[in-house]
Design a protein around this motif. Sequence first.
Motif, short mmCIF file in Angstrom:
data_model
loop_
_atom_site.label_atom_id
_atom_site.label_comp_id
_atom_site.label_asym_id
_atom_site.label_seq_id
_atom_site.Cartn_x
_atom_site.Cartn_y
_atom_site.Cartn_z
N LEU A 83 0.84 -1.20 0.00
CA LEU A 83 0.00 0.00 0.00
C LEU A 83 0.87 1.24 0.00
CD1 LEU A 83 -2.62 -1.04 2.73
CD2 LEU A 83 -2.84 -1.29 0.25
N VAL A 84 0.46 2.28 -0.72
CA VAL A 84 1.14 3.56 -0.68
C VAL A 84 0.10 4.64 -0.95
CG1 VAL A 84 1.76 3.73 -3.15
CG2 VAL A 84 3.23 4.79 -1.42
N GLY A 85 0.28 5.80 -0.30
CA GLY A 85 -0.62 6.92 -0.52
C GLY A 85 -0.15 7.78 -1.68
N ASP A 86 -1.09 8.30 -2.47
CA ASP A 86 -0.67 9.09 -3.63
C ASP A 86 -0.19 10.50 -3.25
OD1 ASP A 86 -3.07 10.42 -3.11
OD2 ASP A 86 -3.96 10.00 -5.08
N GLU A 87 -0.31 10.86 -1.94
CA GLU A 87 0.25 12.12 -1.46
C GLU A 87 1.64 11.92 -0.84
OE1 GLU A 87 -0.73 15.07 -1.94
OE2 GLU A 87 -2.88 14.99 -2.36
N ASP A 88 2.15 10.69 -0.87
CA ASP A 88 3.46 10.39 -0.29
C ASP A 88 4.56 10.88 -1.25
OD1 ASP A 88 5.34 9.40 1.49
OD2 ASP A 88 4.41 7.41 1.63
N PHE A 89 5.81 10.77 -0.81
CA PHE A 89 6.93 11.14 -1.66
C PHE A 89 6.89 10.35 -2.97
CE2 PHE A 89 8.72 12.93 2.20
CZ PHE A 89 9.53 13.97 1.74
N GLY A 90 7.22 11.01 -4.07
CA GLY A 90 7.21 10.35 -5.36
C GLY A 90 8.12 9.14 -5.40
N ALA A 91 9.27 9.22 -4.71
CA ALA A 91 10.20 8.09 -4.69
C ALA A 91 9.56 6.86 -4.05
CB ALA A 91 11.47 8.47 -3.95
N LEU A 92 8.70 7.08 -3.07
CA LEU A 92 8.05 5.94 -2.42
C LEU A 92 6.96 5.34 -3.31
CD1 LEU A 92 7.84 7.22 1.26
CD2 LEU A 92 9.35 5.47 0.32
N GLY B 211 -5.54 10.35 -2.00
CA GLY B 211 -5.72 11.41 -1.02
C GLY B 211 -5.11 11.13 0.33
N VAL B 212 -4.13 10.22 0.37
CA VAL B 212 -3.52 9.80 1.63
C VAL B 212 -2.00 9.91 1.48
CG1 VAL B 212 -3.30 7.90 3.29
CG2 VAL B 212 -5.40 8.16 1.99
N ALA B 213 -1.32 10.26 2.58
CA ALA B 213 0.13 10.39 2.54
C ALA B 213 0.80 9.16 3.15
CB ALA B 213 0.58 11.69 3.23
N HIS B 214 1.78 9.37 4.03
CA HIS B 214 2.68 8.30 4.47
C HIS B 214 2.13 7.45 5.61
CE1 HIS B 214 6.61 6.45 4.38
NE2 HIS B 214 6.85 6.70 5.65
N LEU B 215 1.09 7.93 6.31
CA LEU B 215 0.59 7.22 7.49
C LEU B 215 -0.91 6.93 7.34
CD1 LEU B 215 2.45 9.38 10.16
CD2 LEU B 215 3.08 7.07 9.41
N PRO B 216 -1.27 6.11 6.36
CA PRO B 216 -2.69 5.85 6.12
C PRO B 216 -3.40 5.17 7.29
CG PRO B 216 -1.32 4.41 4.78
CD PRO B 216 -0.41 5.43 5.39
N SER B 217 -2.66 4.49 8.16
CA SER B 217 -3.32 3.78 9.26
C SER B 217 -4.00 4.73 10.23
CB SER B 217 -2.32 2.90 10.02
OG SER B 217 -1.39 3.69 10.73
N ILE B 218 -3.49 5.98 10.33
CA ILE B 218 -4.16 6.97 11.20
C ILE B 218 -4.97 7.98 10.39
CG2 ILE B 218 -2.59 6.71 13.15
CD1 ILE B 218 -1.17 9.27 12.26
#
Length: 279
Positions: free
Chosen positions: A216-225, A246-253
């Motif tokens: 899983l990865v959020g589309d608001e996270d760093f492009g490299a990730l 619409g989620v960044a690096h910590l989707p669990s919260i």
Amino acid sequence: MMTGEPFDIEIGQAILAGSELGEGLPVVFLHAGVADSRMWASQMQAVAAAGWHAITYDRRGFGETESPDEPFSHLDDLEALLDALDIHAAVLVGCSLGGGLALDFALRHPGRIIGLVLLGTSVTGAPWSTSDMEAAVEAAEEDAYERGDLDMLNKVQAHQWLDGPRAQSGRVGGAVRELFLDMNGIALRKPELTQGEPAPEVWSRVGEVAAPTLLLVGDEDFGALIERHDHLSEEMPNAFAAVLEGVAHLPSIERPDLVNTLLLQFLDAIEGGGSPELD
């Protein structure tokens, strides 16, 4: 405050603080490097309610765990914790640095892995590049670090990892932001641990991880990730991948409802021996 029944495990001179909830096959949650085990509170409840044994803990340098500056390995700590809890094999769920630890463990102990769930995962040796907008946020982080301004550093890292480096600062507010600032603030103020064993190089070996894996990865996270996520989905032979909008690096919260749904679908598929059907 942890979710579930708290426990302490002594490893070396450290006391690892953890909690567990429920009964059944074990699911071990490994937190990000800007958080602690509280980032998994919703997932712990959901997994336990679905008939699994949920376990989490604060690694050295985080949360309620106490550790002197002694030689240690996060990999050895995880192995010792599983042994202390009499867990032979588990599903490992890791975010960021926690995901990197899960991958390290899967390569060293493939027979102890039932499955992996990796969110915006670290991979030792993976390439890293940034856009101009992302680089500006990294520069602000470096400036706060060099000045020793931990409050500003915490705020900048909230922008980086909670909001996302290309998003408006403050995009995620309320109790979720307060939780991030508390978890990361504790980690930033912990005494430095200088004798940790470096993680092994893994980037060239990800294709060796044969366990069923949900990426899983959020589309608001760093492009490299996001690029890393795409690479892992191609290289890992039993990977199932989803990008969270619409989620960044910590989707669990940030979106616990979404993460819980995908996680439980994956666990159901593992238990039934089938393939996940991701919504």
